[in-house]
Design a protein around this motif. Structure first.
Motif, PDB file in Angstrom:
ATOM      1  N   UNK A   1     -30.269  33.572  78.239  1.00 22.65           N
ATOM      2  CA  UNK A   1     -30.015  33.027  76.896  1.00 22.65           C
ATOM      3  C   UNK A   1     -30.228  31.522  76.777  1.00 22.65           C
ATOM      4  N   UNK A   2     -30.443  30.834  77.901  1.00 18.49           N
ATOM      5  CA  UNK A   2     -30.480  29.369  77.845  1.00 18.49           C
ATOM      6  C   UNK A   2     -31.690  28.806  78.588  1.00 18.49           C
ATOM      7  N   UNK A   3     -32.356  27.881  77.924  1.00 22.77           N
ATOM      8  CA  UNK A   3     -33.496  27.174  78.519  1.00 22.77           C
ATOM      9  C   UNK A   3     -33.205  25.686  78.390  1.00 22.77           C
ATOM     10  N   UNK A   4     -33.322  24.955  79.481  1.00 29.16           N
ATOM     11  CA  UNK A   4     -33.060  23.511  79.404  1.00 29.16           C
ATOM     12  C   UNK A   4     -34.154  22.767  80.146  1.00 29.16           C
ATOM     13  N   UNK A   5     -34.552  21.609  79.631  1.00 27.99           N
ATOM     14  CA  UNK A   5     -35.653  20.893  80.271  1.00 27.99           C
ATOM     15  C   UNK A   5     -35.540  19.383  80.156  1.00 27.99           C
ATOM     16  N   UNK A   6     -35.908  18.718  81.246  1.00 29.38           N
ATOM     17  CA  UNK A   6     -36.042  17.262  81.276  1.00 29.38           C
ATOM     18  C   UNK A   6     -37.478  16.918  80.937  1.00 29.38           C
ATOM     19  N   UNK A   7     -37.680  15.858  80.180  1.00 34.61           N
ATOM     20  CA  UNK A   7     -39.036  15.392  79.860  1.00 34.61           C
ATOM     21  C   UNK A   7     -39.309  14.090  80.603  1.00 34.61           C
ATOM     22  N   UNK A   8     -40.353  14.087  81.428  1.00 35.10           N
ATOM     23  CA  UNK A   8     -40.745  12.886  82.166  1.00 35.10           C
ATOM     24  C   UNK A   8     -42.056  12.334  81.611  1.00 35.10           C
ATOM     25  N   UNK A   9     -42.222  11.043  81.700  1.00 34.31           N
ATOM     26  CA  UNK A   9     -43.476  10.314  81.441  1.00 34.31           C
ATOM     27  C   UNK A   9     -43.877  10.142  79.987  1.00 34.31           C
ATOM     28  N   UNK A  10     -43.429  11.023  79.101  1.00 33.18           N
ATOM     29  CA  UNK A  10     -43.866  10.888  77.706  1.00 33.18           C
ATOM     30  C   UNK A  10     -42.820  11.406  76.733  1.00 33.18           C
ATOM     31  N   UNK A  11     -42.765  10.788  75.567  1.00 39.67           N
ATOM     32  CA  UNK A  11     -42.064  11.375  74.431  1.00 39.67           C
ATOM     33  C   UNK A  11     -42.893  12.564  73.951  1.00 39.67           C
ATOM     34  N   UNK A  12     -42.248  13.490  73.262  1.00 34.38           N
ATOM     35  CA  UNK A  12     -43.004  14.592  72.658  1.00 34.38           C
ATOM     36  C   UNK A  12     -42.194  15.200  71.532  1.00 34.38           C
ATOM     37  N   UNK A  13     -42.838  16.097  70.816  1.00 35.62           N
ATOM     38  CA  UNK A  13     -42.174  16.812  69.731  1.00 35.62           C
ATOM     39  C   UNK A  13     -42.196  18.297  70.059  1.00 35.62           C
TER      40      UNK A  13
END
Ligand code: OGA
Ligand code: MN
Length: 230
Positions: free
Chosen positions: A153-165
């Motif tokens: 039921x859960x997905x979590x993510x770190x974003x490295x190197x760039x902003x995004x939408x």
């Protein structure tokens, strides 16, 4: 130690993008109160934002610059050996390379423990390997829903190197959508309906606009943790 410092410098030089740094700096700059107070989640209606509010989270500056470097140092050697995939047009992802990682060095273990502790209820069963997805500057993720067979039921993510939408669109009612601004070094969490009833996607550079504001896309690496289906 010297070697490590040089390696860190090299990674910074290779990957730090001026515009992205400027953008995140501006978010962190206390003079720019209005920018800082920008919402990170907008949607087709305020009611929808409110309804899904607890199922969609973006936490800015979840990791420090040093922690980002630690993750990159651990991931970059393996990623560099792979080629970006551009030619599978039926894939959900375009312009990417990826890997899975079960065991991590000490610095990264701590970061991942923090991610898990905020995203998952204690005692929930997690998918063992962490998914690492490296999107080229021209890469993007098309709308999809993660397999319910393999992922809970859960997905979590770190974003490295760039902003995004990241865009969420209700699968059976396309007029219902949410846009999430994912600043570099932020953590996002999708739960329940937001994960099951909405597709998610990462916009390509030319479409990367949040709330009317352009969000330039650079190469982006995401570090994604999931739980197991019940
Ligand atoms: C995926 C996905 C999102 C991200 O790999 O299924 O949706 O943050 N990734 O990279
Ligand atoms: Mn997905």
């Amino acid at each position: 130690m010297e070697l490590l410092v040089n390696a860190v410098k090299k990674i910074h030089k290779l990957n730090v993008c001026k515009s992205s740094v400027r953008y995140v700096n501006s978010l962190a700059d206390s003079d720019l109160k209005t920018e800082r107070d920008l919402p990170l989640v907008i949607g087709s209606s305020q009611a929808l934002v409110q309804k899904l509010g607890t199922q969609v989270e973006v936490r800015t500056a979840f990791i420090t610059e040093e922690e980002e470097v630690a993750l990159l140092l651990e991931l970059e050697p393996g990623l560099k050996k792979k080629r970006y995939e551009f030619d599978h047009w039926d894939d959900a992802i375009h312009g990417y390379r990826e890997t899975e990682r079960l065991t991590w060095g000490e610095a990264c273990q701590g970061i991942l423990a923090r991610v898990r502790s905020v995203a998952f209820a204690s005692g929930s069963s997690l998918l063992g390997p962490v998914h690492v997805l490296d999107l080229d500057k021209t890469g993007y993720i098309k709308p999809h829903i993660d397999s319910v067979k393999f992922c809970g039921s859960t997905i979590t993510g770190l974003s490295l190197l760039s902003d995004s939408v990241m865009r969420l669109v209700k699968e059976d009612a396309h007029s219902e959508w949410l846009d999430l601004l994912l600043p570099r070094r932020s953590l996002y969490i999708l739960r329940n309906q937001a994960r099951y009833d909405f597709t998610h996607e990462i916009l390509k550079d030319e479409d990367s606009i949040f709330n009317g504001q352009r969000v330039p896309r650079q190469r982006r690496i995401s570090v994604i943790c999931r739980n197991l289906p019940a």
